[in-house]
Write an enzyme that holds these catalytic residues in place. Structure first.
Site, PDB file in Angstrom:
ATOM      1  N   TYR A  23      -3.967  12.041   6.557  1.00 28.78           N
ATOM      2  CA  TYR A  23      -5.352  11.723   6.928  1.00 28.78           C
ATOM      3  C   TYR A  23      -5.944  12.759   7.886  1.00 28.78           C
ATOM      4  O   TYR A  23      -6.346  12.428   8.989  1.00 28.78           O
ATOM      5  CB  TYR A  23      -5.427  10.316   7.540  1.00 28.78           C
ATOM      6  CG  TYR A  23      -5.209   9.224   6.512  1.00 28.78           C
ATOM      7  CD1 TYR A  23      -6.291   8.712   5.790  1.00 28.78           C
ATOM      8  CD2 TYR A  23      -3.943   8.729   6.240  1.00 28.78           C
ATOM      9  CE1 TYR A  23      -6.105   7.727   4.835  1.00 28.78           C
ATOM     10  CE2 TYR A  23      -3.747   7.745   5.272  1.00 28.78           C
ATOM     11  CZ  TYR A  23      -4.834   7.255   4.572  1.00 28.78           C
ATOM     12  OH  TYR A  23      -4.640   6.299   3.628  1.00 28.78           O
ATOM     13  N   TYR A 151      -2.567  -3.366   4.785  1.00 30.71           N
ATOM     14  CA  TYR A 151      -2.246  -1.988   4.401  1.00 30.71           C
ATOM     15  C   TYR A 151      -0.998  -2.020   3.522  1.00 30.71           C
ATOM     16  O   TYR A 151       0.018  -2.602   3.905  1.00 30.71           O
ATOM     17  CB  TYR A 151      -2.002  -1.089   5.614  1.00 30.71           C
ATOM     18  CG  TYR A 151      -1.621   0.314   5.175  1.00 30.71           C
ATOM     19  CD1 TYR A 151      -2.591   1.200   4.724  1.00 30.71           C
ATOM     20  CD2 TYR A 151      -0.290   0.722   5.149  1.00 30.71           C
ATOM     21  CE1 TYR A 151      -2.252   2.460   4.256  1.00 30.71           C
ATOM     22  CE2 TYR A 151       0.061   1.992   4.682  1.00 30.71           C
ATOM     23  CZ  TYR A 151      -0.915   2.850   4.241  1.00 30.71           C
ATOM     24  OH  TYR A 151      -0.580   4.097   3.767  1.00 30.71           O
ATOM     25  N   ASP A 252       5.058  -7.786   1.485  1.00 31.51           N
ATOM     26  CA  ASP A 252       5.242  -6.364   1.800  1.00 31.51           C
ATOM     27  C   ASP A 252       5.883  -6.268   3.188  1.00 31.51           C
ATOM     28  O   ASP A 252       5.205  -6.340   4.205  1.00 31.51           O
ATOM     29  CB  ASP A 252       3.885  -5.654   1.763  1.00 31.51           C
ATOM     30  CG  ASP A 252       3.992  -4.179   2.109  1.00 31.51           C
ATOM     31  OD1 ASP A 252       5.087  -3.730   2.498  1.00 31.51           O
ATOM     32  OD2 ASP A 252       2.964  -3.476   2.008  1.00 31.51           O
ATOM     33  N   LYS A 281      10.499   2.102   4.802  1.00 30.05           N
ATOM     34  CA  LYS A 281      10.445   2.550   6.193  1.00 30.05           C
ATOM     35  C   LYS A 281      11.811   2.538   6.896  1.00 30.05           C
ATOM     36  O   LYS A 281      12.555   3.491   6.741  1.00 30.05           O
ATOM     37  CB  LYS A 281       9.387   1.751   6.945  1.00 30.05           C
ATOM     38  CG  LYS A 281       7.974   2.089   6.447  1.00 30.05           C
ATOM     39  CD  LYS A 281       6.933   2.118   7.538  1.00 30.05           C
ATOM     40  CE  LYS A 281       5.722   2.934   7.159  1.00 30.05           C
ATOM     41  NZ  LYS A 281       4.665   2.180   6.487  1.00 30.05           N
TER      42      LYS A 281
HETATM   43  C1  LIG Z   1       4.018   2.363   5.250  1.00 33.84           C
HETATM   44  C2  LIG Z   1       3.688   1.172   4.467  1.00 33.84           C
HETATM   45  C3  LIG Z   1       3.579   1.225   3.071  1.00 33.84           C
HETATM   46  C4  LIG Z   1       3.690   2.505   2.283  1.00 33.84           C
HETATM   47  O1  LIG Z   1       4.885   3.162   2.422  1.00 33.84           O
HETATM   48  P1  LIG Z   1       4.982   4.756   2.173  1.00 33.84           P
HETATM   49  O2  LIG Z   1       6.432   5.049   2.284  1.00 33.84           O
HETATM   50  O3  LIG Z   1       4.146   5.402   3.237  1.00 33.84           O
HETATM   51  O4  LIG Z   1       4.444   5.014   0.810  1.00 33.84           O
HETATM   52  C5  LIG Z   1       3.305   0.045   2.403  1.00 33.84           C
HETATM   53  N1  LIG Z   1       3.157  -1.110   3.069  1.00 33.84           N
HETATM   54  C6  LIG Z   1       3.260  -1.205   4.396  1.00 33.84           C
HETATM   55  C7  LIG Z   1       3.118  -2.522   5.073  1.00 33.84           C
HETATM   56  C8  LIG Z   1       3.516  -0.067   5.155  1.00 33.84           C
HETATM   57  O5  LIG Z   1       3.589  -0.165   6.489  1.00 33.84           O
END
Ligand SMILES: *Cc1c(COP(=O)(O)O)cnc(C)c1O
Length: 430
Positions: A23, A151, A252, A281
């Site tokens: 970004y 997100y 997620d 992550k």
């Molecule tokens: C970071 C993140 C993603 C995306 O993961 P990337 O490895 O950056 O593609 C998806 N969902 C959540 C909640 C995140 O924090």
């Protein structure tokens, strides 16, 4: 950590004008700080200064950097094989990792799809939900429900369920599919939802459920969409409504997974199991890119009994052996550690030391959950000014929007955490 790296002015000019960082602008670029090495909870700048890390490199480096056990796991695997395709081939690190994930995940999640990044795991989860619905013979149910302020990543499927304003959906409106957004949860983590909010959710489902295959959300903590911690009974209500209206629930857990909120997975705060769960992550302790989408026997069977007969996804680097090997060691270190105590200690200290900032006029609110501390400012933070001030204070903190936040490695010591808080205090009172 004795390395010093030299960056010539040309190197840095090239970086500034030719390399996109996340970004960022290439016509009005901000300088990036050259880093030479990282060890423990410290990042070492090229000029030799050390910064205490408050970000865990975006939720990932839960044990810190240059961790001997993790280094060894990568080296040992490297001697065997760095990579091999996952089509028609399997290997020890992938089997061990998937077994472990199934063992520690909420009940019912037992089928694992390894993906090469978080966003791709989200894409896979969404495609699972679409293929599931197709097999069930329910045309017209290919949309998703989600909540505002979320997100889920930067690829287009993931982006289409990110917060419409934060994700600038109007820029991409000719490209992104349209989905259905409920209000952001109103009540905080410590609170309970009001009947009124539940009634609004019921109405939302009555209006849109028949066009949707799944509800996707971040359980308990909305991360990059605003660092908002919400009431567990909201999540419980969504689980109930998904059951009632025959929707799949996709959790997620990319940011929340592996202990960050004080539970191994944030869904545990509400005592629910999703139908599909995405992790990434912290999965590899910040060493390599790898993520996963887990689902149930029920969903997997529907997908595989459908027209395609297979799940239609397969990234080149899925199941990368180096990433799986380091993930295995990372999870072993985590589960054998006193992570819960560590996260609780970080929470207690952050609550004590960050909370006084709430009375500063420029501060709107301070909130803490697990090893996450957030200072919400009244105004948007000037990132480069703030970063400069933080670096002068010997810490690495990267604000976004009006949020200054900490999510340090779990291994951080009390003194170093105190230093991070002090740097925020100095910045706010500068
Ligand atoms: C970071 C993140 C993603 C995306 O993961 P990337 O490895 O950056 O593609 C998806 N969902 C959540 C909640 C995140 O924090």
């Amino acid at each position: 950590m004795q390395q010093r790296s030299n960056f010539s002015p040309e190197d840095l000019a090239f970086d500034k004008h030719n390399i996109w960082h996340p970004y960022t602008s290439l016509t009005n670029p901000l300088p990036a700080y050259p880093i030479a090495a990282a060890s423990g909870v410290r990042l070492k700048l090229a000029d030799g200064r050390e910064l205490i890390d408050g970000m865990s490199s975006w939720w990932t480096a839960i044990h810190g950097y240059n961790v001997p056990d993790l280094n060894r796991a990568v080296k040992d695997q490297l001697e065997k094989m760095a990579h091999v395709m996952f089509g028609g081939i399997t290997h020890r690190p992938a089997i061990d990792l998937c077994k472990k994930l199934v063992e520690i995940s909420p009940e019912g999640l037992e089928k694992v799809f390894l993906a090469d990044s978080g966003s791709v795991a989200i894409e896979a989860a969404m495609k699972m939900a679409v293929q599931y619905r197709y097999t069930k013979g329910q045309p017209g149910r290919g949309k998703f429900m989600t909540i505002s302020g979320g997100y889920h990543g930067d690829t287009s499927g993931a982006m289409s369920v990110c917060d419409p304003e934060g994700g600038m959906h109007h820029l991409f409106s000719e490209f992104l599919p349209k989905h259905f957004f409920a209000d952001r949860p109103r009540k905080r983590f410590e609170e309970s939802c009001l009947e009124e909010e539940f009634a609004d959710l019921e109405q939302f489902f009555r209006l849109h459920a028949d066009k949707c295959t799944a509800f996707i959300l971040e359980p308990i903590v909305q991360g990059a969409g605003g660092m908002w911690f919400y009431a567990p009974d909201y999540l419980g209500k969504i689980r109930d409504l998904c059951d009632e209206h025959d929707l799949l629930l996709i959790a997620d857990e990319m940011a929340t997974g592996f202990g960050r909120t004080g539970k191994l997975f944030a869904s545990e705060h509400a005592g629910i199991s999703p139908d599909i769960m995405c992790v990434g992550k912290a999965l590899t302790g910040g060493y390599m890119t790898q993520a996963a989408a887990l689902t149930t026997q029920h969903v997997a069977a529907a997908i595989c009994n459908g027209e395609a007969g297979v799940f239609m996804h397969g990234p080149t680097f899925m199941g990368n052996p180096l990433a799986c090997a380091v993930a295995n060691k990372n999870l072993e270190l985590l589960l054998e550690s006193n992570w819960q105590e560590r996260v609780n200690a970080i929470e207690t200290q952050l609550k004590q030391e960050l909370s006084p900032l709430a009375s500063t006029p420029s501060v709107k609110e301070v909130r803490v959950l697990g090893a996450i501390g957030v200072v919400e400012m009244e105004e948007t933070v000037n990132v480069s000014d703030a970063q400069k001030c933080f670096v002068e204070n010997g810490v690495w903190i990267r604000p976004f929007g009006n949020l200054i936040y900490l999510m340090p490695p779990y291994v951080i010591k009390e003194r170093d955490l105190g230093q991070l808080v002090k740097a925020i205090t100095n910045y706010i009172n500068r």
